[in-house]
Each structure stands twice: as structure tokens, then as C-alpha cells.
Design a protein around this motif. Structure first.
Motif, mmCIF file in Angstrom:
data_model
loop_
_atom_site.group_PDB
_atom_site.id
_atom_site.type_symbol
_atom_site.label_atom_id
_atom_site.label_comp_id
_atom_site.label_asym_id
_atom_site.label_seq_id
_atom_site.Cartn_x
_atom_site.Cartn_y
_atom_site.Cartn_z
ATOM 1 N N VAL A 105 4.688 3.574 -11.226
ATOM 2 C CA VAL A 105 3.525 3.613 -10.338
ATOM 3 C C VAL A 105 3.685 4.813 -9.415
ATOM 4 O O VAL A 105 4.600 4.858 -8.578
ATOM 5 N N LEU A 106 2.823 5.790 -9.581
ATOM 6 C CA LEU A 106 2.893 7.039 -8.813
ATOM 7 C C LEU A 106 2.527 6.795 -7.351
ATOM 8 O O LEU A 106 1.640 5.992 -7.055
ATOM 9 N N HIS A 107 3.188 7.513 -6.462
ATOM 10 C CA HIS A 107 2.978 7.338 -5.024
ATOM 11 C C HIS A 107 2.759 8.714 -4.383
ATOM 12 O O HIS A 107 3.698 9.334 -3.872
ATOM 13 N N PRO A 108 1.531 9.223 -4.399
ATOM 14 C CA PRO A 108 1.277 10.565 -3.849
ATOM 15 C C PRO A 108 1.524 10.618 -2.346
ATOM 16 O O PRO A 108 1.444 9.598 -1.648
ATOM 17 N N LEU A 109 1.803 11.814 -1.854
ATOM 18 C CA LEU A 109 2.101 11.995 -0.432
ATOM 19 C C LEU A 109 0.903 11.697 0.455
ATOM 20 O O LEU A 109 1.074 11.392 1.639
ATOM 21 N N ASP A 110 -0.321 11.773 -0.082
ATOM 22 C CA ASP A 110 -1.512 11.493 0.732
ATOM 23 C C ASP A 110 -1.986 10.051 0.580
ATOM 24 O O ASP A 110 -3.104 9.708 0.980
ATOM 25 N N ASP A 111 -1.148 9.189 0.031
ATOM 26 C CA ASP A 111 -1.511 7.779 -0.129
ATOM 27 C C ASP A 111 -1.677 7.118 1.237
ATOM 28 O O ASP A 111 -0.900 7.376 2.167
ATOM 29 N N THR A 112 -2.691 6.249 1.382
ATOM 30 C CA THR A 112 -2.939 5.571 2.658
ATOM 31 C C THR A 112 -2.837 4.053 2.553
ATOM 32 O O THR A 112 -3.103 3.351 3.527
ATOM 33 N N LEU A 113 -2.467 3.524 1.397
ATOM 34 C CA LEU A 113 -2.356 2.069 1.237
ATOM 35 C C LEU A 113 -1.066 1.572 1.898
ATOM 36 O O LEU A 113 0.012 2.125 1.672
ATOM 37 N N GLY A 114 -1.195 0.535 2.696
ATOM 38 C CA GLY A 114 -0.046 0.032 3.448
ATOM 39 C C GLY A 114 0.735 -1.029 2.686
ATOM 40 O O GLY A 114 0.651 -2.218 3.009
ATOM 41 N N TRP A 115 1.486 -0.617 1.695
ATOM 42 C CA TRP A 115 2.273 -1.551 0.894
ATOM 43 C C TRP A 115 3.481 -2.060 1.682
ATOM 44 O O TRP A 115 4.187 -1.284 2.323
ATOM 45 N N GLU A 116 3.742 -3.351 1.596
ATOM 46 C CA GLU A 116 5.010 -3.880 2.106
ATOM 47 C C GLU A 116 6.095 -3.727 1.046
ATOM 48 O O GLU A 116 7.231 -3.324 1.338
ATOM 49 N N HIS A 117 5.737 -4.004 -0.202
ATOM 50 C CA HIS A 117 6.627 -3.787 -1.338
ATOM 51 C C HIS A 117 5.786 -3.146 -2.440
ATOM 52 O O HIS A 117 4.891 -3.808 -3.004
ATOM 53 N N ARG A 118 6.061 -1.923 -2.761
ATOM 54 C CA ARG A 118 5.280 -1.227 -3.775
ATOM 55 C C ARG A 118 5.570 -1.796 -5.152
ATOM 56 O O ARG A 118 6.714 -2.117 -5.481
ATOM 57 N N PRO A 119 4.542 -1.922 -5.992
ATOM 58 C CA PRO A 119 4.753 -2.491 -7.327
ATOM 59 C C PRO A 119 5.328 -1.455 -8.302
ATOM 60 O O PRO A 119 5.310 -0.253 -8.033
ATOM 61 N N GLY A 120 5.801 -1.940 -9.439
ATOM 62 C CA GLY A 120 6.239 -1.062 -10.510
ATOM 63 C C GLY A 120 7.526 -0.315 -10.224
ATOM 64 O O GLY A 120 8.254 -0.609 -9.277
ATOM 65 N N ARG A 121 7.776 0.683 -11.054
ATOM 66 C CA ARG A 121 8.965 1.529 -10.922
ATOM 67 C C ARG A 121 8.564 2.857 -10.290
ATOM 68 O O ARG A 121 7.512 3.408 -10.619
ATOM 69 N N PRO A 122 9.357 3.393 -9.378
ATOM 70 C CA PRO A 122 8.996 4.661 -8.741
ATOM 71 C C PRO A 122 9.212 5.850 -9.677
ATOM 72 O O PRO A 122 10.098 5.821 -10.541
ATOM 73 N N ALA A 123 8.410 6.879 -9.475
ATOM 74 C CA ALA A 123 8.595 8.130 -10.224
ATOM 75 C C ALA A 123 9.750 8.924 -9.623
ATOM 76 O O ALA A 123 10.185 8.667 -8.490
ATOM 77 N N ILE A 124 10.255 9.886 -10.369
ATOM 78 C CA ILE A 124 11.358 10.715 -9.868
ATOM 79 C C ILE A 124 10.917 11.492 -8.640
ATOM 80 O O ILE A 124 11.662 11.619 -7.657
ATOM 81 N N GLU A 125 9.694 12.013 -8.647
ATOM 82 C CA GLU A 125 9.155 12.774 -7.521
ATOM 83 C C GLU A 125 7.776 12.236 -7.158
ATOM 84 O O GLU A 125 7.039 11.731 -8.020
ATOM 85 N N ARG A 126 7.440 12.375 -5.918
ATOM 86 C CA ARG A 126 6.115 11.972 -5.466
ATOM 87 C C ARG A 126 5.137 13.135 -5.643
ATOM 88 O O ARG A 126 5.411 14.259 -5.185
#
Length: 262
Positions: A105-126
Motif C-alpha cells: 500500500v503506497l503512502h505518498p508524502l502528500d497523503d492527508t489520511l489520518g491512519w492509526e495503523h496503515r493497512p498492507g505492506r509498506p513500499a521501500i520508498e514513499r
């Protein structure tokens, strides 16, 4: 007098995914002599732009740094996951965050969603931006969870999206410097809140009619004429009875005299 007072204008910032078209149209109808300029800004930079007076007001995504700013929440939109059309999730109508556990699950630097626990597996880079993340989704690198308006903004023929039922939602608000609540800011607040032009806080307001004009012709119609006054006096007769109810009236006399039979 400042230059803004000499030549009134209004600068409205807006973040990606927000469509101010309807409000701008209403502004142009109500305030045709005050040009409104739209200023595009990233979600991360919106609050700093307003504090630096780069715009009079802005349509921003919450949460933001509220230091020195006022804000009015306007609406909340659904959150969706952007996926390739051949992804297994495309076969269902909606998912929950747990359904993304095996995906990157990609997490861009301009993301504004307030996740307490992000779903999925993180990418190597944002990714730097949401647009970059969408390009990575199209390349098969992962999936992206965003507000629905951003999924529409970055629509591609090879991608689709589905609602994520338990994801944080994104709220859009109108914000402005708290010590700069000008008449024009109040005008725009009235527009986004749906006030009519004649509402108590809408502008322009109908001018108040002078007392002399309000009581002019209307007062003359309410004042009884001399003829009406005379008729009222005649009807009151003796004892305050009218001609129809008393025995002395002409119609009462005719009804009281019997007709002789031949």
C-alpha cells in the motif's frame, strides 16, 4: 487605504481534488465587480500559504496546522483504494482495510489520511506525490488508498477503485487567517454555507426604506375618508343601531306594514 481596498479582489486557494466551480459561479453572479482568482496549492502547503497571506481563503483538507487560522468543515468524502482493473479486488463492490494485508500500500508524502495503523505492506520508498503513486499503481508496484475525489482526479483507463469501508475519511474545510475575517471572506462563507443573497448575513443587502416612505401612501390608505366617516355616523343613528336592525329605517318600515287583501 490599502491597495486591496482600492481595487477589491478575492484570492481563493484550493487543494487537489476539490472542485470550487459551483461556488465561483455564485460569487461571479453576486459580486461581478470583485474578481475571484483561483490559486492551486498542494495539501501540505495550503496552511502556510494562508498564514503568509498568499490567498484570502482556501479550500483545504483536514487535518491542517490550525495555528493562526480559522476553519469551517464543509463536507466529508469516502475513501477508496486505487487498483489495476485486473486486480482481484476489482471483482467486489467494497473492501475493508484487512483485505489489503497482502498488498503493498503506497503512502505518498502528500497523503492527508489520518491512519492509526496503515493497512498492507509498506513500499521501500514513499512516492513524492499522489500522482506519482498512481503511476506506480499502473505499473503494478502496489495499490493506493486516497479520498475518492483524488482517485477521480488521477483517473486512468487501466485503473479503477473501490470503497474502503473502515478507512479514515477526508474532510474538506474552508480556512482563512483568523485575524483577516473581511467582508469578502464573510461573503464567501455565506456562499459555501448556502445562504441566499437576502439572508441576514448575505450581501448585498436590500436597502432599508426611510420611515417617511414606509408610512407614506400606505398610511393614507388606512386613514378613513370624510365620506366613510359620515356614513359611519349615519349608520350609528339613535341608540347606536343600524338602519337594518332598527324599526325606523326605510327597509324596516316596508317590512312592518301588512298588505290589505282584496
Amino acid at each position: 487605504m490599502t491597495s486591496s481596498e482600492e481595487t477589491p479582489s478575492f484570492r481563493l486557494a484550493y487543494v487537489p481534488g476539490v472542485t470550487p466551480t459551483k461556488w465561483v459561479r455564485i460569487w461571479n453572479e453576486r459580486l461581478p465587480d470583485v474578481p475571484l482568482t483561483l490559486v492551486g496549492v498542494s495539501a501540505a502547503e495550503a496552511s502556510d500559504m494562508l498564514r503568509d497571506r498568499g490567498a484570502d481563503a482556501g479550500l483545504v483538507r483536514l487535518p491542517i496546522d490550525r495555528t493562526g487560522l480559522s476553519a469551517i468543515p464543509l463536507y466529508t468524502e469516502a475513501t477508496v483504494v486505487v487498483i489495476p482493473k485486473d486486480h482481484v479486488i476489482a471483482a467486489v463492490d467494497e473492501v475493508c482495510a484487512g483485505d489489503l494485508a497482502d498488498d503493498i500500500v503506497l503512502h505518498p508524502l502528500d497523503d492527508t489520511l489520518g491512519w492509526e495503523h496503515r493497512p498492507g505492506r509498506p513500499a521501500i520508498e514513499r512516492p513524492a506525490t499522489t500522482a506519482d503513486a498512481v503511476a506506480l499503481v499502473a505499473a503494478g508496484v502496489g495499490v493506493l488508498v486516497v479520498p475518492q475525489s483524488l482517485a477521480r482526479l488521477h483517473h486512468r483507463k487501466d485503473l479503477t477503485y473501490r470503497p474502503v469501508t473502515d478507512a479514515p475519511e477526508s474532510s474538506v474545510a474552508l480556512s482563512w487567517p483568523e485575524d483577516e475575517t473581511t467582508d469578502l471572506v464573510e461573503d464567501f462563507i455565506g456562499i459555501v454555507r448556502g445562504r441566499t443573497v437576502n439572508s441576514s448575513r448575505g450581501r448585498p443587502k436590500a436597502p432599508v426604506q426611510p420611515e417617511s416612505k414606509r408610512s407614506g401612501s400606505g398610511g393614507a390608505r388606512r386613514k378613513p375618508t370624510a365620506a366613510k366617516a359620515a356614513g359611519k355616523s349615519a349608520r350609528s343613528g339613535s341608540g347606536g343601531r343600524t338602519a337594518r336592525s332598527g324599526s325606523g329605517g326605510p327597509k324596516g318600515g316596508k317590512r312592518g306594514k301588512p298588505r290589505r287583501r282584496s
